[in-house]
Design an enzyme around this catalytic site. Structure first.
Site, short mmCIF file in Angstrom:
data_model
loop_
_atom_site.label_atom_id
_atom_site.label_comp_id
_atom_site.label_asym_id
_atom_site.label_seq_id
_atom_site.Cartn_x
_atom_site.Cartn_y
_atom_site.Cartn_z
N SER A 196 -9.35 57.97 30.27
CA SER A 196 -9.18 59.35 30.72
C SER A 196 -7.87 59.91 30.16
CB SER A 196 -9.24 59.42 32.25
OG SER A 196 -9.36 60.75 32.70
N GLU A 319 -20.59 61.45 32.09
CA GLU A 319 -19.18 61.71 32.34
C GLU A 319 -18.92 62.82 33.37
OE1 GLU A 319 -16.35 60.40 31.41
OE2 GLU A 319 -16.64 59.26 29.56
N HIS A 415 -17.63 59.59 34.98
CA HIS A 415 -16.26 59.38 34.53
C HIS A 415 -15.56 58.34 35.40
CE1 HIS A 415 -12.65 60.52 32.39
NE2 HIS A 415 -12.00 60.68 33.53
#
Length: 513
Positions: A196, A319, A415
């Site tokens: 990330s 995601e 995610h």
């Protein structure tokens, strides 16, 4: 030699360039926690490049994590930040297997995620990967949000340096270069790994000349090399924060006197409104400043700046599910549409509706899939493409496993779903609270969880050891090229696929660069 004998024999005392450290034992590893790699960035050092550590006399205890950087809330703007945080935050942690090694071990340097506004190296137990991969693992802190990524230098370069959060990461890598051999690590075999905002940090470091030679491989998990802002945008955000604090733009140095609580509150407001114009998305990200970051790092990759550095580039299957679950429209989704442009976005969405009707397997709905591609999948492909075109080597994977804990049990491989698998220790997911505090408990891993976790750990650790990923007993994993566009799907039974985003990727060509 037993662990207790090793401690008694003083093997946990290590000499660094600043002085001696005494470590501790963590599982089957030795760990040195809360190691300072720069002076505390307080007082006159706020918004300044990190300065070398002051040497100390005697042996310094390195048996507890240092404070986290000042945190913003994770998802709820009214929630207090977690754990111990402080402006005095420039610490790292080193983990090495307790077993003796016949040769220096490869080094994995982990850069944590958290939207550039929360997280700490102490969130991750480095002993997990150190033991599985026979590697030295380093986790680090860096200044966050307005403390690390406020472009105050754009308002007045005499009162601040630019990109101090990135400079912190470079300083930590310099510490690794100068000291890791004392912990059994090989300074010529350093791989940076991040997820990330950590993956975006890795992507940024690909374009930082000051970081050249400090790492020899790079793993970008849900990160890209183009998630930076220009100097004008960064300057506007800095002026917006100063205005919220009642500080004239002609006197930006007054921000040093603002109490932490007041600065945090103003920073929260700016972060949760998406920056100065509501369209910026994350207002605290690295800035292409013409100095530390001369130009967009993706362009540096395309120019061959890191052609000698192998890359492993990855993203998760769904995601954006977690972002749209929190709010269908939020600063991140709005900024993606604004960045691409109204007409191009409308045309892409029309094509995605043809490719993937409502209820299709991947993503669940066309807009969510398009958002995920815009933020993660297509930028990941662009990094791999740029590296290959420049004559370098890259590999790609997509994480397809659904962990059993919330929110992944509801949202699928969204995610950060790969994080509990990457850092798990069989036979259970360690539901550790953050900053190394005691856990509430553990969650048993199914056989599928164990297999997917092993595959992900093996992929990353083989890359750290050998400069290319491989899966014991799994499919052959070829490098990425623009003919086959091979990606490994990481799940209980890994699968090699060719160009899994093919028609979606082609839809972007000609509409968005």
């Amino acid at each position: 030699m037993s662990t207790s004998e090793a401690v008694e024999a003083g093997q946990l005392v290590v000499e660094t360039t600043a002085g001696a450290l005494r470590g501790t034992v963590r599982h089957d590893s030795h760990a040195w926690l809360g190691v300072p790699f720069a002076q505390p960035p307080v007082g006159d050092l706020k918004w300044r490049a990190p300065q070398p550590v002051e040497p100390w006399e005697g042996v310094r205890e390195a048996t507890a994590y240092g404070p986290a950087a000042v945190q913003l809330s994770r998802f709820d703007p009214t929630a207090p930040p977690y754990g111990r945080d402080s402006e005095d935050c420039l610490y790292l942690n080193v983990f090495a297997p307790a077993a003796p090694a016949s040769a220096p071990r490869p080094v994995l340097v982990w850069i944590h995620g958290g939207g550039f506004v929360f997280g700490t190296g102490a969130d991750y137990d480095g002993s997990v990967l150190a033991e599985r991969g026979d590697a030295v693992v380093v986790t680090l802190n860096y200044r966050l949000s307005s403390w690390g990524f406020l472009h105050l230098a754009g308002v007045d370069p005499t009162v601040a340096d630019s990109n101090v959060g990135v400079r912190d990461q470079v300083a930590a890598l310099q510490w690794v270069r100068d000291n890791i051999a004392a912990f059994g690590g090989d300074p010529a075999r350093v791989t940076i790994v991040g997820e990330s905002a950590g993956g975006m940090s890795v992507g940024t470091l690909l374009g930082v000349p000051a970081a050249r030679g400090l790492f020899h491989g790079a793993v970008l998990l849900s990160g890209s090399a183009a998630e930076q802002q220009d100097a004008a945008t960064g300057t506007a955000a800095a002026k917006a924060l100063l205005a919220r604090l009642g500080i004239p733009a002609t006197e930006p140095g007054r921000i040093r006197d603002v109490p932490v609580a007041e600065l945090r509150a103003a920073t929260e407001e700016l972060a949760h409104t998406g920056g100065h114009d509501g369209k910026q998305g994350i207002p605290f990200v690295p800035v292409v400043d013409g100095d530390l970051i001369p130009y967009v790092p993706l362009a540096a990759v395309a120019d061959g700046a890191v052609a000698d550095v192998p890359l492993l580039v990855a993203y998760c299957r769904d995601e954006m599910a977690i972002f749209t679950f929190m709010a269908e429209d939020n600063p991140i989704t709005q900024s993606l549409e604004a960045r691409i442009g109204t007409e191009a976005w409308a045309e892409l969405l029309r094509r995605y509706e043809e490719f993937e009707p409502e209820g299709a397997a991947v993503g669940g709905n066309p807009r969510k899939t398009l958002l995920g591609d815009a933020m993660f999948a297509m930028p990941s492909v662009r990094v791999a493409e740029a590296q290959v075109r420049a004559g370098g080597a890259a590999w790609m994977h997509r994480f397809d496993h659904q962990p059993p804990m919330e929110p992944y049990n509801l949202l699928g491989p969204t995610h950060a779903a790969d994080i509990p698998c990457l850092w798990s220790r069989e036979p259970s997911f360690d539901l550790c609270s953050l900053s190394g505090e005691p856990a509430d408990g553990f969650m048993d891993m199914s056989e599928a969880d164990k297999a997917a976790s092993a595959a992900l750990q093996d992929a990353v650790l083989s890359f750290v050891r050998e400069g290319r990923p491989s899966l014991p007993g799994g499919p052959e994993w070829p490098a990425y090229d623009e003919k086959s566009r091979a990606q490994m799907l990481i799940k209980a039974e890994p699968e090699l696929v060719r160009d899994p985003t093919g028609e979606r990727r082609e839809a972007w060509e000609g509409l968005v660069g």
